[in-house]
Design a protein around this motif. Structure first.
Motif, PDB file in Angstrom:
ATOM      1  N   PRO A 299       0.824  -1.218   0.000  1.00  0.00           N
ATOM      2  CA  PRO A 299       0.000   0.000   0.000  1.00  0.00           C
ATOM      3  C   PRO A 299       0.855   1.264   0.000  1.00  0.00           C
ATOM      4  CG  PRO A 299      -0.862  -1.598   1.562  1.00  0.00           C
ATOM      5  CD  PRO A 299       0.457  -2.150   1.083  1.00  0.00           C
ATOM      6  N   LEU A 300       0.369   2.284  -0.673  1.00  0.00           N
ATOM      7  CA  LEU A 300       1.119   3.532  -0.779  1.00  0.00           C
ATOM      8  C   LEU A 300       1.311   4.205   0.574  1.00  0.00           C
ATOM      9  CD1 LEU A 300      -0.455   5.024  -4.043  1.00  0.00           C
ATOM     10  CD2 LEU A 300       1.749   3.873  -3.779  1.00  0.00           C
ATOM     11  N   ASP A 301       0.408   3.928   1.517  1.00  0.00           N
ATOM     12  CA  ASP A 301       0.534   4.550   2.837  1.00  0.00           C
ATOM     13  C   ASP A 301       1.264   3.660   3.837  1.00  0.00           C
ATOM     14  OD1 ASP A 301      -1.374   2.602   3.156  1.00  0.00           O
ATOM     15  OD2 ASP A 301      -2.864   3.892   4.131  1.00  0.00           O
ATOM     16  N   SER A 302       1.914   2.612   3.369  1.00  0.00           N
ATOM     17  CA  SER A 302       2.661   1.743   4.277  1.00  0.00           C
ATOM     18  C   SER A 302       3.779   2.537   4.949  1.00  0.00           C
ATOM     19  CB  SER A 302       3.272   0.570   3.510  1.00  0.00           C
ATOM     20  OG  SER A 302       4.212  -0.107   4.332  1.00  0.00           O
ATOM     21  N   PRO A 303       3.930   2.400   6.263  1.00  0.00           N
ATOM     22  CA  PRO A 303       5.022   3.115   6.942  1.00  0.00           C
ATOM     23  C   PRO A 303       6.400   2.699   6.448  1.00  0.00           C
ATOM     24  CG  PRO A 303       3.981   1.504   8.414  1.00  0.00           C
ATOM     25  CD  PRO A 303       3.111   1.610   7.201  1.00  0.00           C
ATOM     26  N   LEU A 304       6.498   1.501   5.874  1.00  0.00           N
ATOM     27  CA  LEU A 304       7.797   1.066   5.365  1.00  0.00           C
ATOM     28  C   LEU A 304       8.329   1.997   4.282  1.00  0.00           C
ATOM     29  CD1 LEU A 304       7.153  -2.780   5.107  1.00  0.00           C
ATOM     30  CD2 LEU A 304       8.813  -1.670   6.624  1.00  0.00           C
ATOM     31  N   ARG A 305       7.434   2.595   3.525  1.00  0.00           N
ATOM     32  CA  ARG A 305       7.860   3.464   2.414  1.00  0.00           C
ATOM     33  C   ARG A 305       8.568   4.729   2.906  1.00  0.00           C
ATOM     34  NH1 ARG A 305       5.711   2.277  -2.667  1.00  0.00           N
ATOM     35  NH2 ARG A 305       4.025   0.727  -2.712  1.00  0.00           N
ATOM     36  N   LYS A 306       8.359   5.089   4.155  1.00  0.00           N
ATOM     37  CA  LYS A 306       8.906   6.354   4.666  1.00  0.00           C
ATOM     38  C   LYS A 306      10.118   6.160   5.569  1.00  0.00           C
ATOM     39  CE  LYS A 306       4.406   8.651   4.475  1.00  0.00           C
ATOM     40  NZ  LYS A 306       3.352   9.364   5.255  1.00  0.00           N
ATOM     41  N   LEU A 307      10.455   4.922   5.850  1.00  0.00           N
ATOM     42  CA  LEU A 307      11.559   4.663   6.773  1.00  0.00           C
ATOM     43  C   LEU A 307      12.901   4.706   6.038  1.00  0.00           C
ATOM     44  CD1 LEU A 307       9.982   1.761   8.844  1.00  0.00           C
ATOM     45  CD2 LEU A 307      10.527   4.061   9.661  1.00  0.00           C
ATOM     46  N   PRO A 308      13.813   5.577   6.431  1.00  0.00           N
ATOM     47  CA  PRO A 308      15.103   5.677   5.740  1.00  0.00           C
ATOM     48  C   PRO A 308      15.999   4.468   5.941  1.00  0.00           C
ATOM     49  CG  PRO A 308      15.110   7.034   7.712  1.00  0.00           C
ATOM     50  CD  PRO A 308      13.710   6.525   7.561  1.00  0.00           C
ATOM     51  N   ASN A 309      15.692   3.638   6.928  1.00  0.00           N
ATOM     52  CA  ASN A 309      16.507   2.455   7.216  1.00  0.00           C
ATOM     53  C   ASN A 309      15.876   1.180   6.658  1.00  0.00           C
ATOM     54  OD1 ASN A 309      14.490   3.030   9.091  1.00  0.00           O
ATOM     55  ND2 ASN A 309      15.485   1.920  10.753  1.00  0.00           N
ATOM     56  N   ALA A 310      14.952   1.321   5.710  1.00  0.00           N
ATOM     57  CA  ALA A 310      14.350   0.164   5.045  1.00  0.00           C
ATOM     58  C   ALA A 310      14.516   0.321   3.537  1.00  0.00           C
ATOM     59  CB  ALA A 310      12.872   0.043   5.402  1.00  0.00           C
ATOM     60  N   TRP A 311      15.103  -0.688   2.905  1.00  0.00           N
ATOM     61  CA  TRP A 311      15.247  -0.723   1.449  1.00  0.00           C
ATOM     62  C   TRP A 311      14.242  -1.733   0.903  1.00  0.00           C
ATOM     63  CZ3 TRP A 311      19.470  -0.671   4.773  1.00  0.00           C
ATOM     64  CH2 TRP A 311      20.232   0.499   4.723  1.00  0.00           C
ATOM     65  N   LEU A 312      13.488  -1.340  -0.102  1.00  0.00           N
ATOM     66  CA  LEU A 312      12.356  -2.141  -0.562  1.00  0.00           C
ATOM     67  C   LEU A 312      12.470  -2.453  -2.046  1.00  0.00           C
ATOM     68  CD1 LEU A 312       9.563   0.085   1.094  1.00  0.00           C
ATOM     69  CD2 LEU A 312      10.908  -1.746   2.167  1.00  0.00           C
ATOM     70  N   THR A 313      12.113  -3.696  -2.412  1.00  0.00           N
ATOM     71  CA  THR A 313      11.986  -4.085  -3.814  1.00  0.00           C
ATOM     72  C   THR A 313      10.642  -4.796  -3.989  1.00  0.00           C
ATOM     73  OG1 THR A 313      13.260  -6.099  -3.319  1.00  0.00           O
ATOM     74  CG2 THR A 313      14.459  -4.254  -4.313  1.00  0.00           C
ATOM     75  N   PRO A 314      10.006  -4.656  -5.156  1.00  0.00           N
ATOM     76  CA  PRO A 314       8.627  -5.138  -5.341  1.00  0.00           C
ATOM     77  C   PRO A 314       8.527  -6.612  -5.727  1.00  0.00           C
ATOM     78  CG  PRO A 314       9.302  -3.921  -7.273  1.00  0.00           C
ATOM     79  CD  PRO A 314      10.450  -3.840  -6.306  1.00  0.00           C
ATOM     80  N   HIS A 315       8.942  -7.498  -4.820  1.00  0.00           N
ATOM     81  CA  HIS A 315       8.854  -8.955  -5.001  1.00  0.00           C
ATOM     82  C   HIS A 315       9.494  -9.369  -6.333  1.00  0.00           C
ATOM     83  CE1 HIS A 315       6.356 -12.700  -3.700  1.00  0.00           C
ATOM     84  NE2 HIS A 315       7.498 -13.054  -4.261  1.00  0.00           N
ATOM     85  N   ARG A 316      10.760  -9.003  -6.478  1.00  0.00           N
ATOM     86  CA  ARG A 316      11.468  -9.244  -7.730  1.00  0.00           C
ATOM     87  C   ARG A 316      12.552 -10.314  -7.614  1.00  0.00           C
ATOM     88  NH1 ARG A 316       9.100  -8.507 -11.749  1.00  0.00           N
ATOM     89  NH2 ARG A 316      11.018  -8.246 -12.952  1.00  0.00           N
ATOM     90  N   ALA A 317      12.674 -10.960  -6.467  1.00  0.00           N
ATOM     91  CA  ALA A 317      13.847 -11.815  -6.220  1.00  0.00           C
ATOM     92  C   ALA A 317      14.037 -12.890  -7.278  1.00  0.00           C
ATOM     93  CB  ALA A 317      13.755 -12.449  -4.833  1.00  0.00           C
ATOM     94  N   GLY A 318      12.968 -13.607  -7.623  1.00  0.00           N
ATOM     95  CA  GLY A 318      13.134 -14.700  -8.579  1.00  0.00           C
ATOM     96  C   GLY A 318      12.802 -14.334 -10.002  1.00  0.00           C
TER      97      GLY A 318
END
Length: 337
Positions: free
Chosen positions: A278-297
């Motif tokens: 979700p666009l309002d997920s707190p994870l999106r605003k945390l500078p200590n979290a790096w995110l990728t959109p389920h691209r591992a495989g």
């Protein structure tokens, strides 16, 4: 199936598989092995007629092939799956099908992304890239005083891998040149397997409290829900890096967010409780979290590899040879519930 009759093969996959130019060669190969019927059914009632026509099926994990559905498919003898859940696997094996399962075809790419996320988190690669794009980067002017101490090298660090199946083992191979101190947690893996790849098999609590980098590679089966719960997340070392390329199921995500908000933990995440995130997920605003959109495989090489694995086993089945990627009852514990 009469000896002279060509195998009837139902390929039930999302429609994008049939439009992908990189997969033309695989489908041409399948066409030489069998009479193809390409479908994209999502529900049991949709697939039933085509499944009853088939001698063999290649599919993802859905729809679930129940005992009742299989009983109405007297020709079916072989099932090849990109992935499969426990209910389908048990029903198919008990029905007497020969079952091939190719989920480990994702593993090389997943392990590569895990290594990439480790390096990204320790060396702050994506942060530097974003700052350079924005023109806000910091250039070292008082060397070495103003070097960020939280930018760290991977070599020689204490790394823990949770889940030592195909992904975890490949990651261990990729980590070998970095001479890390490797701990492994997996209740189904013999100690000698971990040691062969430079790891030490330890309890989960030991791994969590002694690893500077923790990588989650375990499957989302009934025994792994919130494997890292509130207690384990609280026990992670100060400024540790948590990497998840497994499933969000493995982590109490609320507890993880609370720990990240304290600012004394880093995380690199490829999987989430809700996807898309979700666009309002707190994870999106945390500078200590790096995110990728389920691209591992996700590289196309993975898809080509997986379909060829299933084609290999279909060909082996038709020729009366042993399968390379068979699924057996003993493997059910590692499958999603």
């Amino acid at each position: 199936m009469a000896r002279e009759e060509k195998c009837r093969l139902l390929v039930n996959l999302p429609s994008g598989f049939f439009r992908c130019p990189q997969l033309k060669g695989v489908f041409a190969r399948l066409g030489r092995l069998a009479v193809l019927r390409k479908r994209s059914h999502n529900k049991a009632e949709e697939i039933e007629k085509d499944l009853a026509w088939a001698d063999a099926v290649l599919m993802w994990a859905w729809p679930v092939l129940s005992r009742e559905l299989l009983a109405r498919c007297p020709r079916l003898r072989f099932a090849g799956h990109i992935n499969i859940v426990q209910a389908s696997a048990k029903a198919e094996l008990e029905h007497g099908l020969v079952v091939s399962e190719a989920r480990h075809g994702w593993s090389p790419a997943v392990a590569e992304l895990a290594l990439g996320l480790i390096l990204c988190g320790l060396r702050r690669i994506s942060d530097y890239h974003a700052a350079m794009r924005a023109g806000t980067e910091h250039w070292v002017s008082d060397f070495p005083v103003d070097i960020d101490p939280l930018e760290r090298q991977l070599a020689g660090r204490a790394v823990g891998i949770v889940g030592f199946g195909a992904i975890g083992r490949r990651l261990a191979e990729l980590l070998e040149p970095f001479r890390v101190h490797l701990r492994v947690y997996d209740p189904y893996v013999p100690r000698v397997v971990a040691e062969r790849l430079g790891g030490k098999l330890v309890p989960l609590a030991d791994l969590v409290k002694n690893s500077e980098v923790v990588v989650l590679c375990a499957a989302n089966n009934p025994g792994t829900k919130h494997l890292l719960g509130r207690r384990e997340i609280a026990a992670l070392l100060r400024n540790a890096l948590l990497v998840n390329v497994g499933r969000a199921w493995l982590v109490d995500m609320d507890a993880l967010v609370r720990r990240l908000e304290k600012g004394d933990l880093f995380a690199a995440l490829d999987v989430f409780d809700t996807e898309p995130l979700p666009l309002d997920s707190p994870l999106r605003k945390l500078p200590n979290a790096w995110l990728t959109p389920h691209r591992a495989g996700a590289p196309i090489e993975s898809v080509v590899r997986i379909l060829n694995m299933l084609a290999d086993d279909l060909e082996a089945f038709l020729q009366g040879r042993e399968l390379k990627y068979p699924l057996t009852m003993e493997m059910l514990h590692a499958l999603p519930g």
